[in-house]
Enzyme design. Structure first.
Site, PDB file in Angstrom:
ATOM      1  N   HIS A  66       0.835  -1.215   0.000  1.00 33.45           N
ATOM      2  CA  HIS A  66       0.000   0.000   0.000  1.00 33.45           C
ATOM      3  C   HIS A  66       0.863   1.255   0.000  1.00 33.45           C
ATOM      4  O   HIS A  66       1.261   1.744   1.063  1.00 33.45           O
ATOM      5  CB  HIS A  66      -0.914  -0.020   1.233  1.00 33.45           C
ATOM      6  CG  HIS A  66      -1.941   1.066   1.251  1.00 33.45           C
ATOM      7  ND1 HIS A  66      -3.078   1.004   2.021  1.00 33.45           N
ATOM      8  CD2 HIS A  66      -2.023   2.257   0.609  1.00 33.45           C
ATOM      9  CE1 HIS A  66      -3.798   2.093   1.851  1.00 33.45           C
ATOM     10  NE2 HIS A  66      -3.167   2.885   0.994  1.00 33.45           N
ATOM     11  N   LEU A  69       2.386   6.656  -5.147  1.00 33.85           N
ATOM     12  CA  LEU A  69       3.589   7.134  -5.853  1.00 33.85           C
ATOM     13  C   LEU A  69       3.332   8.398  -6.675  1.00 33.85           C
ATOM     14  O   LEU A  69       4.252   8.958  -7.254  1.00 33.85           O
ATOM     15  CB  LEU A  69       4.189   6.017  -6.709  1.00 33.85           C
ATOM     16  CG  LEU A  69       4.650   4.784  -5.915  1.00 33.85           C
ATOM     17  CD1 LEU A  69       5.320   3.763  -6.832  1.00 33.85           C
ATOM     18  CD2 LEU A  69       5.573   5.149  -4.764  1.00 33.85           C
ATOM     19  N   ASP A 158      -8.839   3.287  -3.473  1.00 34.35           N
ATOM     20  CA  ASP A 158      -8.203   3.876  -2.286  1.00 34.35           C
ATOM     21  C   ASP A 158      -8.036   5.390  -2.376  1.00 34.35           C
ATOM     22  O   ASP A 158      -7.737   5.954  -3.423  1.00 34.35           O
ATOM     23  CB  ASP A 158      -6.834   3.249  -2.027  1.00 34.35           C
ATOM     24  CG  ASP A 158      -6.221   3.807  -0.751  1.00 34.35           C
ATOM     25  OD1 ASP A 158      -6.957   3.971   0.238  1.00 34.35           O
ATOM     26  OD2 ASP A 158      -5.021   4.125  -0.754  1.00 34.35           O
ATOM     27  N   HIS A 238      -5.489  -0.126   5.827  1.00 33.44           N
ATOM     28  CA  HIS A 238      -5.200   0.704   7.007  1.00 33.44           C
ATOM     29  C   HIS A 238      -6.288   0.683   8.093  1.00 33.44           C
ATOM     30  O   HIS A 238      -6.901   1.692   8.421  1.00 33.44           O
ATOM     31  CB  HIS A 238      -4.890   2.157   6.624  1.00 33.44           C
ATOM     32  CG  HIS A 238      -5.735   2.740   5.522  1.00 33.44           C
ATOM     33  ND1 HIS A 238      -7.098   2.666   5.505  1.00 33.44           N
ATOM     34  CD2 HIS A 238      -5.377   3.404   4.405  1.00 33.44           C
ATOM     35  CE1 HIS A 238      -7.542   3.283   4.422  1.00 33.44           C
ATOM     36  NE2 HIS A 238      -6.530   3.730   3.731  1.00 33.44           N
ATOM     37  N   ASN A 284      -5.803   9.778   6.942  1.00 31.76           N
ATOM     38  CA  ASN A 284      -7.086   9.127   6.690  1.00 31.76           C
ATOM     39  C   ASN A 284      -6.861   7.632   6.541  1.00 31.76           C
ATOM     40  O   ASN A 284      -6.149   7.230   5.626  1.00 31.76           O
ATOM     41  CB  ASN A 284      -7.684   9.725   5.396  1.00 31.76           C
ATOM     42  CG  ASN A 284      -8.891   8.949   4.885  1.00 31.76           C
ATOM     43  OD1 ASN A 284      -9.322   7.966   5.483  1.00 31.76           O
ATOM     44  ND2 ASN A 284      -9.430   9.381   3.758  1.00 31.76           N
ATOM     45  N   ASP A 311       1.027   2.716   3.800  1.00 26.40           N
ATOM     46  CA  ASP A 311       0.182   3.813   3.312  1.00 26.40           C
ATOM     47  C   ASP A 311       1.037   5.067   3.097  1.00 26.40           C
ATOM     48  O   ASP A 311       0.622   6.184   3.429  1.00 26.40           O
ATOM     49  CB  ASP A 311      -0.997   4.088   4.245  1.00 26.40           C
ATOM     50  CG  ASP A 311      -2.046   4.993   3.584  1.00 26.40           C
ATOM     51  OD1 ASP A 311      -1.966   5.225   2.358  1.00 26.40           O
ATOM     52  OD2 ASP A 311      -2.948   5.468   4.299  1.00 26.40           O
TER      53      ASP A 311
HETATM   54  O1  DOR Z   1      -4.099   9.632   4.551  1.00 27.32           O
HETATM   55  C1  DOR Z   1      -4.305   9.174   3.441  1.00 27.32           C
HETATM   56  N1  DOR Z   1      -3.668   9.684   2.375  1.00 27.32           N
HETATM   57  N2  DOR Z   1      -5.187   8.190   3.307  1.00 27.32           N
HETATM   58  C2  DOR Z   1      -5.580   7.754   2.091  1.00 27.32           C
HETATM   59  O2  DOR Z   1      -6.384   6.877   2.030  1.00 27.32           O
HETATM   60  C3  DOR Z   1      -5.068   8.409   0.879  1.00 27.32           C
HETATM   61  C4  DOR Z   1      -3.764   9.015   1.125  1.00 27.32           C
HETATM   62  C5  DOR Z   1      -3.300   9.942   0.034  1.00 27.32           C
HETATM   63  O3  DOR Z   1      -3.403   9.565  -1.149  1.00 27.32           O
HETATM   64  O4  DOR Z   1      -2.802  11.028   0.329  1.00 27.32           O
HETATM   65 ZN    ZN Z   2      -6.681   4.612   1.969  1.00 24.01          ZN
END
Ligand code: DOR
Ligand code: ZN
Length: 452
Positions: A66, A69, A158, A238, A284, A311
């Site tokens: 997870h 990029l 996601d 997550h 998140n 994440d």
């Molecule tokens: O905190 C987060 N940032 N949670 C996510 O699900 C997406 C991610 C992001 O792409 O910045």
């Molecule tokens: Zn997420």
């Protein structure tokens, strides 16, 4: 032709076979050639290199299922090349990237674009998650079959949840027919409107919008029920609350095909970190409470949670400098996750080294269906992705030193223990840390220190 490497005298841990012993490992031509616990049995061929691994752990290359990029669309935050380099620096030989780019990864051509950039970077392997719905908008199925055909290993929207139950049922049906895992970002959006951090006393004190744990739990509960008819492989991304652990535990006890992942920040940080409107703590799903942390660790101990991810979510310093309500959610993790997991899970006595390595190698490999390619394991005849870990080195996390383009790391300045000292991908040595951790010498000469 790639060089041969003889990794001498490390503690070789491969949870896929149950191996945990002091041994030598010979890798050449992109493969593990042999593993021997008999000292001196293996020798490097002429021109090969010897790496002293005494006191180190020699494990399958770590896999992070997870990461974000940011390419295409936001290469000021991260590129596929910078993210893949950050992965190597953190000990990860494979990562799986999420489709919340601009445009979203919802077409075979975009999957191929990411693969092309990843191959060109010559760093960590990058596997691609395709979006389940067009534009991740939750309204129309994306061409998942066509994306799977060009190599997408998983599907997810996601960043957003597949919120509609009707759409979710369709997505599960397609994933089941393709035998691809669906990875859900569990967030009922009607329960998180205006939410910026965990709903509770701290959000009340700070006057910030609350994001309740139940927003996550109702989606997992719903999806487990929806999936009874489909039996798709369903994965909770997550996971952040005690209630979620309980739901996943119950579903697994009923033989539902469900897995779940934890992230470092949900094991080590609480909502208190948001005090002072610290946007580095905005993520998140949000940071929760001590009781949630304890429940997640219990879930890892009893194998309710079988996968560790990062994440990794890069954002620019300018964006994180905004006020708390409008700053973006997310924190980077690739270059500090390993010692943070060691701290939360091994140093604390919760699980063994072997279990930690399983959660970061064979388990994510199976999740993504890449174990069949020899990844996530250390077996003669299979691919030689290897991570050597120095479990004793003490260091201070310094985001300024990261290979990632972003600096949004709430663990900046933490003193930690344990770090990758050497990383091999397909037999190529991509990391030798400072020349301090490991002596590398040509096998034909004895003393010469060499940096590959
Ligand atoms: O905190 C987060 N940032 N949670 C996510 O699900 C997406 C991610 C992001 O792409 O910045
Ligand atoms: Zn997420």
């Amino acid at each position: 032709m790639s060089t041969a490497f003889l990794l001498l005298g490390g503690r070789v841990i491969d949870p896929s076979t149950g191996r945990d012993e002091t041994a030598d490992v010979l890798i050449a031509d992109g493969l593990v050639v042999a593993i021997s616990a008999t000292r001196g049995e293996l020798t490097a061929p002429a021109g090969g290199r010897v790496i002293d691994c005494e006191g180190k752990l020699v494990v399958p290359g770590l896999i992070d299922p997870h990461v974000h990029l940011r390419e295409p669309g936001a290469d000021d935050k991260e590129t596929i090349a910078s993210g893949a380099a950050a992965a190597i620096s953190g000990g990860f030989t494979s990562v799986c990237c999420m489709p919340n780019t601009t445009p979203a990864i919802d077409l075979p051509s975009t999957v191929e674009f990411v693969q092309m950039r990843a191959n060109a970077s010559q760093k960590a392997r990058v596997f691609v998650t395709g979006a389940a719905t067009v534009g991740r908008a939750g309204e129309q199925l994306a061409p998942m079959g066509a994306m799977a055909q060009v190599g997408a290993v998983a599907f997810s929207d996601d960043g957003d949840c597949v919120a509609s139950a009707g759409m979710m049922g369709k997505v599960l049906a397609v994933c089941a027919s393709l035998d691809k895992v669906f990875m859900q970002h569990c967030q009922d959006p009607t329960l998180t409107v205006g939410g910026a951090m965990n709903a509770g006393v701290v959000s009340a004190r700070l006057g910030l919008g609350g994001w309740p744990g139940v927003a996550e739990e109702v989606i997992i509960e719903r999806d487990v029920r929806l999936n009874r008819g489909h039996r798709a492989r369903y994965h909770v991304q997550h996971l952040s609350t005690a209630g979620s652990v309980e739901i996943v535990r119950r579903a697994r006890a009923q033989q539902q095909p469900i897995t779940a992942e934890a992230s470092p920040h949900h094991l080590l940080l609480t909502e208190e970190m948001c005090t002072g409107y610290n946007t580095q703590a905005k993520v998140n799903p949000p940071l929760r409470c001590d009781s949630d942390i304890h429940a997640i660790i219990e879930g890892i101990i009893d194998a309710t949670i079988t996968i560790l991810a990062t994440d990794h979510a890069p954002h620019t310093s300018a964006e994180k400098a905004r006020d708390f309500s409008s700053a973006p959610f997310g924190m980077i993790g690739l270059e500090c996750a390993l010692p943070l997991y060691i701290k939360a899970l091994v140093e604390s006595g919760a699980i063994s080294w072997a279990r930690l390595i399983a959660l970061m190698t064979i388990e994510p490999a199976r999740l993504l269906g890449i174990d069949g390619r020899g990844l996530g394991q250390l077996v003669p005849g299979l691919s030689s992705d290897v991570t050597v870990i120095d479990p004793t080195v003490e260091w201070t996390i310094d985001a300024e030193q990261f290979k990632s383009k972003s600096r949004n790391c709430p663990f900046d300045g933490w003193k930690v223990k344990g770090r990758a000292s050497n990383v091999f991908v397909g037999g190529r040595c991509l990391l030798i840390r400072d020349g301090v951790a490991s002596a590398v010498r040509s096998s034909s000469q004895s003393a010469r220190l060499d940096v590959v």
